[in-house]
Structures are given as structure tokens and as C-alpha cells.
Design a protein around this motif. Structure first.
Motif, PDB file in Angstrom:
ATOM      1  N   SER A   9       0.814  -1.216   0.000  1.00 20.00           N
ATOM      2  CA  SER A   9       0.000   0.000   0.000  1.00 20.00           C
ATOM      3  C   SER A   9       0.844   1.260   0.000  1.00 20.00           C
ATOM      4  O   SER A   9       0.388   2.328  -0.442  1.00 20.00           O
ATOM      5  CB  SER A   9      -0.937  -0.009   1.211  1.00 20.00           C
ATOM      6  OG  SER A   9      -0.207   0.133   2.427  1.00 20.00           O
ATOM      7  N   GLN A  11       3.519   1.707  -1.800  1.00 17.82           N
ATOM      8  CA  GLN A  11       4.164   1.895  -3.094  1.00 17.82           C
ATOM      9  C   GLN A  11       3.413   2.894  -3.977  1.00 17.82           C
ATOM     10  O   GLN A  11       4.004   3.526  -4.855  1.00 17.82           O
ATOM     11  CB  GLN A  11       4.311   0.551  -3.817  1.00 17.82           C
ATOM     12  CG  GLN A  11       5.082  -0.493  -3.036  1.00 17.82           C
ATOM     13  CD  GLN A  11       6.408   0.029  -2.520  1.00 17.82           C
ATOM     14  OE1 GLN A  11       7.284   0.407  -3.300  1.00 17.82           O
ATOM     15  NE2 GLN A  11       6.582   0.061  -1.207  1.00 17.82           N
ATOM     16  N   HIS A  12       2.098   3.056  -3.762  1.00 19.01           N
ATOM     17  CA  HIS A  12       1.361   4.094  -4.485  1.00 19.01           C
ATOM     18  C   HIS A  12       1.987   5.462  -4.233  1.00 19.01           C
ATOM     19  O   HIS A  12       2.122   6.280  -5.153  1.00 19.01           O
ATOM     20  CB  HIS A  12      -0.111   4.103  -4.033  1.00 19.01           C
ATOM     21  CG  HIS A  12      -0.948   3.056  -4.675  1.00 19.01           C
ATOM     22  ND1 HIS A  12      -1.751   3.307  -5.762  1.00 19.01           N
ATOM     23  CD2 HIS A  12      -1.110   1.739  -4.391  1.00 19.01           C
ATOM     24  CE1 HIS A  12      -2.384   2.191  -6.115  1.00 19.01           C
ATOM     25  NE2 HIS A  12      -2.007   1.226  -5.297  1.00 19.01           N
ATOM     26  N   GLY A  16       3.975   7.552  -7.018  1.00 19.91           N
ATOM     27  CA  GLY A  16       3.297   8.815  -7.283  1.00 19.91           C
ATOM     28  C   GLY A  16       4.216  10.017  -7.100  1.00 19.91           C
ATOM     29  O   GLY A  16       4.200  10.946  -7.917  1.00 19.91           O
ATOM     30  N   LEU A  68      -2.440   8.183  -8.356  1.00 26.17           N
ATOM     31  CA  LEU A  68      -1.794   7.321  -7.367  1.00 26.17           C
ATOM     32  C   LEU A  68      -1.835   7.937  -5.969  1.00 26.17           C
ATOM     33  O   LEU A  68      -1.995   7.217  -4.968  1.00 26.17           O
ATOM     34  CB  LEU A  68      -0.338   7.065  -7.767  1.00 26.17           C
ATOM     35  CG  LEU A  68      -0.102   6.111  -8.930  1.00 26.17           C
ATOM     36  CD1 LEU A  68       1.331   6.221  -9.422  1.00 26.17           C
ATOM     37  CD2 LEU A  68      -0.411   4.671  -8.526  1.00 26.17           C
ATOM     38  N   ALA A  73      -7.041   3.964  -3.389  1.00 23.97           N
ATOM     39  CA  ALA A  73      -6.070   3.359  -4.296  1.00 23.97           C
ATOM     40  C   ALA A  73      -6.736   2.269  -5.120  1.00 23.97           C
ATOM     41  O   ALA A  73      -7.416   1.397  -4.584  1.00 23.97           O
ATOM     42  CB  ALA A  73      -4.912   2.768  -3.501  1.00 23.97           C
ATOM     43  N   TYR A  74      -6.551   2.335  -6.434  1.00 26.06           N
ATOM     44  CA  TYR A  74      -7.096   1.331  -7.346  1.00 26.06           C
ATOM     45  C   TYR A  74      -5.951   0.639  -8.080  1.00 26.06           C
ATOM     46  O   TYR A  74      -4.940   1.283  -8.427  1.00 26.06           O
ATOM     47  CB  TYR A  74      -8.034   1.968  -8.367  1.00 26.06           C
ATOM     48  CG  TYR A  74      -9.281   2.569  -7.769  1.00 26.06           C
ATOM     49  CD1 TYR A  74     -10.310   1.760  -7.295  1.00 26.06           C
ATOM     50  CD2 TYR A  74      -9.429   3.950  -7.674  1.00 26.06           C
ATOM     51  CE1 TYR A  74     -11.460   2.309  -6.757  1.00 26.06           C
ATOM     52  CE2 TYR A  74     -10.573   4.517  -7.125  1.00 26.06           C
ATOM     53  CZ  TYR A  74     -11.581   3.682  -6.667  1.00 26.06           C
ATOM     54  OH  TYR A  74     -12.715   4.224  -6.116  1.00 26.06           O
ATOM     55  N   GLU A  77      -4.537   2.269 -11.408  1.00 29.67           N
ATOM     56  CA  GLU A  77      -3.557   3.363 -11.331  1.00 29.67           C
ATOM     57  C   GLU A  77      -2.135   2.802 -11.332  1.00 29.67           C
ATOM     58  O   GLU A  77      -1.242   3.316 -12.022  1.00 29.67           O
ATOM     59  CB  GLU A  77      -3.796   4.171 -10.064  1.00 29.67           C
ATOM     60  CG  GLU A  77      -5.195   4.732  -9.941  1.00 29.67           C
ATOM     61  CD  GLU A  77      -5.523   5.154  -8.525  1.00 29.67           C
ATOM     62  OE1 GLU A  77      -4.667   4.923  -7.628  1.00 29.67           O
ATOM     63  OE2 GLU A  77      -6.621   5.694  -8.292  1.00 29.67           O
ATOM     64  N   ALA A  78      -1.937   1.763 -10.536  1.00 31.19           N
ATOM     65  CA  ALA A  78      -0.611   1.142 -10.463  1.00 31.19           C
ATOM     66  C   ALA A  78      -0.245   0.489 -11.785  1.00 31.19           C
ATOM     67  O   ALA A  78       0.924   0.536 -12.211  1.00 31.19           O
ATOM     68  CB  ALA A  78      -0.574   0.114  -9.330  1.00 31.19           C
ATOM     69  N   SER A 129       5.645  -0.461  -9.066  1.00 29.15           N
ATOM     70  CA  SER A 129       4.301  -0.241  -9.620  1.00 29.15           C
ATOM     71  C   SER A 129       3.503  -1.538  -9.629  1.00 29.15           C
ATOM     72  O   SER A 129       2.320  -1.563  -9.274  1.00 29.15           O
ATOM     73  CB  SER A 129       4.404   0.329 -11.035  1.00 29.15           C
ATOM     74  OG  SER A 129       5.050   1.583 -11.040  1.00 29.15           O
ATOM     75  N   ALA A 132       2.509  -2.301  -6.155  1.00 32.24           N
ATOM     76  CA  ALA A 132       1.423  -1.429  -5.715  1.00 32.24           C
ATOM     77  C   ALA A 132       0.067  -1.931  -6.201  1.00 32.24           C
ATOM     78  O   ALA A 132      -0.951  -1.715  -5.547  1.00 32.24           O
ATOM     79  CB  ALA A 132       1.659  -0.005  -6.215  1.00 32.24           C
ATOM     80  N   ALA A 133       0.048  -2.587  -7.343  1.00 29.68           N
ATOM     81  CA  ALA A 133      -1.220  -3.086  -7.894  1.00 29.68           C
ATOM     82  C   ALA A 133      -1.842  -4.165  -7.012  1.00 29.68           C
ATOM     83  O   ALA A 133      -3.037  -4.448  -7.130  1.00 29.68           O
ATOM     84  CB  ALA A 133      -0.995  -3.633  -9.302  1.00 29.68           C
TER      85      ALA A 133
END
Length: 268
Positions: A9, A11-12, A16, A68, A73-74, A77-78, A129, A132-133
């Protein structure tokens, strides 16, 4: 497992911030246009379109960065950041192949040809990235999150040669002052060879080295300074680069350079 989810979480925020930094330089920096013309992108899209393309990349980076950084967070975006990172790896590979002397133009204005550190940075952003996903929520440990973000941003800075003048060169100068045997020498005549080596370590030399077209042509002393002359070529034509280097001390940060064209003197 909880720790892994929390780390994902964060990593967003990391990705970003890096993308926002990159987009801010491309869109707001006063030397962004000149940087674009020296970058690999100029080889890719042509010098006439490179500035517009550079700004467009900055806009895309800014949009993804804001997505991001803005909750919630979605994964999409990642994934978008991962696509940008993969595109950056392809961009660097093209630059290494077609324009090895051009710079990335990614995070700063300093001219730094594509090297391994740039690939490592893009690869790191791709991995972070993708990581983060997998996040399922926002980070809930503010101080720990800040620590992780700062450490990872420090790694990004260390992998960014265009930012070396902000931290690595000052660190090296400090080490030279502390450890170099000539650092406190004031009364010893320094050989020309040592003066040239001191010149190579200076920021002034690094700022114009791409324009130099000869080895040392001439040198002479004026007081505490030793002047070194090299042939150079500037956008306006042939010139002579004259460096003023401390003659009786080892102080690379005091080196200055003047480019002397055919009809006028331009101080840089």
C-alpha cells in the motif's frame, strides 16, 4: 502477510511522488525545453516536435501521479504506472542503441548519457508499480509509511545520475577536502598534471566537457590561478574554453570556466 499488504500500500505513494517530480520538471522547469532538445526523445520524434512531446509526457506522468496519490487506491492506477515504467525501459534501450550520448531528460537538466543506473531506476519503478497493484487499501501507519517512502525515494535519487550534483558531488568534494594530501597545501607549487586532474574533478569542467574538442592546448599562471586553454565548439561556432584552476591548493569547487568565441566572451 499483513506486513506485505501494508508495504504494497505504500508503493502508491512512492511511485506517485517520483512521477509527480518527473512531470513537474517537464512542465514547470525553466530549462525543460533545452533539456528536451538534448534528450533521447529528440532522436525519437525529431527536434521540431520534441518540446511538445516532452510536455505531453509530463502531462501523462502528472495525471498518473495524482491518481496514485489521491485516495482511494485502485489497481488500475498502479498498472498505468507500470506501463509508463515499461515504456521508460524501452525508451532507454532505444537511447542506448540509437543515441548513446543523449541524456534521459527524466528528472533533471544535467546532461547524463544513458547508463546502467537509468535502467535500474526504471526497473525499480516497474517492480514497485506492479507491487502497488496488489494493494488492497491505504497505508495505516503514517510514521512507518513516511520512513519507507523516504528510503525508497533515496534509492531513486541514488539511481539518478542527473541528480548527482545535488548530493554525490558535494559528498565527494567534502571527502577530498578531508582526505586529499593537497587539501591544506598553500605554499607548494602544483605540477600541471595535478592541475589537470583537479580540473577533471570540477563541476565547471563537467558542465562543458561535451563541447571540448581538444586536449590541453596552453597554460599559464596568473597569481594564485593557473589558466588552462582547450579548443571547444559551441552552438554559435568554434571557441576556446579557458579554465581558471587554483594553482597552490586542491579546491575543485573554485574552478571557473569562460568560453571565448571569435568575437565576444561568454561567461558560463
Amino acid at each position: 502477510m499483513v506486513a506485505v499488504e501494508w508495504l504494497a500500500s505504500t508503493q502508491h505513494v512512492v511511485v506517485g511522488v517520483v512521477l509527480l517530480w518527473a512531470s513537474g520538471f517537464k512542465l514547470l522547469h525553466r530549462n525543460a525545453s533545452a533539456t528536451a532538445r538534448r534528450s533521447v526523445l529528440a532522436k525519437l520524434v525529431g527536434t521540431e516536435r520534441v518540446v511538445r512531446a516532452y510536455r505531453a509526457v509530463g502531462v501523462v506522468e502528472a495525471v498518473v501521479a495524482l491518481l496514485l496519490l489521491a485516495p482511494p487506491a485502485y489497481p488500475a492506477e498502479a498498472y498505468a504506472a507500470a506501463v509508463l515504467s515499461a515504456a521508460m525501459l524501452a525508451y532507454l534501450a532505444y537511447g542506448k542503441w540509437k543515441a548513446p550520448d543523449s541524456s534521459c531528460g527524466c528528472l533533471g537538466e544535467k546532461h547524463t548519457p544513458v547508463r546502467g543506473r537509468g535502467f535500474a531506476r526504471a526497473g525499480l519503478l516497474l517492480v514497485t508499480s506492479a507491487f502497488a497493484a496488489t494493494a488492497t487499501g491505504a497505508p495505516d501507519r503514517p510514521f512507518a509509511t513516511l520512513g519507507v517512502v523516504l528510503v525508497e525515494l533515496g534509492v531513486v535519487v541514488a539511481l539518478s545520475p542527473e541528480l548527482d550534483h545535488r548530493w554525490l558531488l558535494p559528498l565527494r568534494r567534502w571527502r577530498v577536502r578531508v582526505r586529499h594530501p593537497l587539501a591544506t597545501t598553500r605554499a607548494v607549487e602544483v605540477p600541471v598534471e595535478s592541475t589537470v586532474r583537479q580540473l577533471w574533478k570540477s563541476t565547471a569542467y563537467q558542465s562543458v566537457v561535451e563541447q571540448l574538442t581538444s586536449d590541453l592546448l596552453d597554460h599559464w599562471d596568473e597569481g594564485e590561478w593557473r589558466l588552462l586553454a582547450y579548443a571547444a565548439r559551441t552552438p554559435s561556432g568554434p571557441a576556446t574554453a579557458v579554465f581558471a584552476v587554483p594553482r597552490l591548493a586542491y579546491e575543485p569547487d573554485r574552478v571557473r570556466v569562460a568560453l571565448v568565441p571569435e568575437e565576444e566572451v561568454a561567461l558560463v
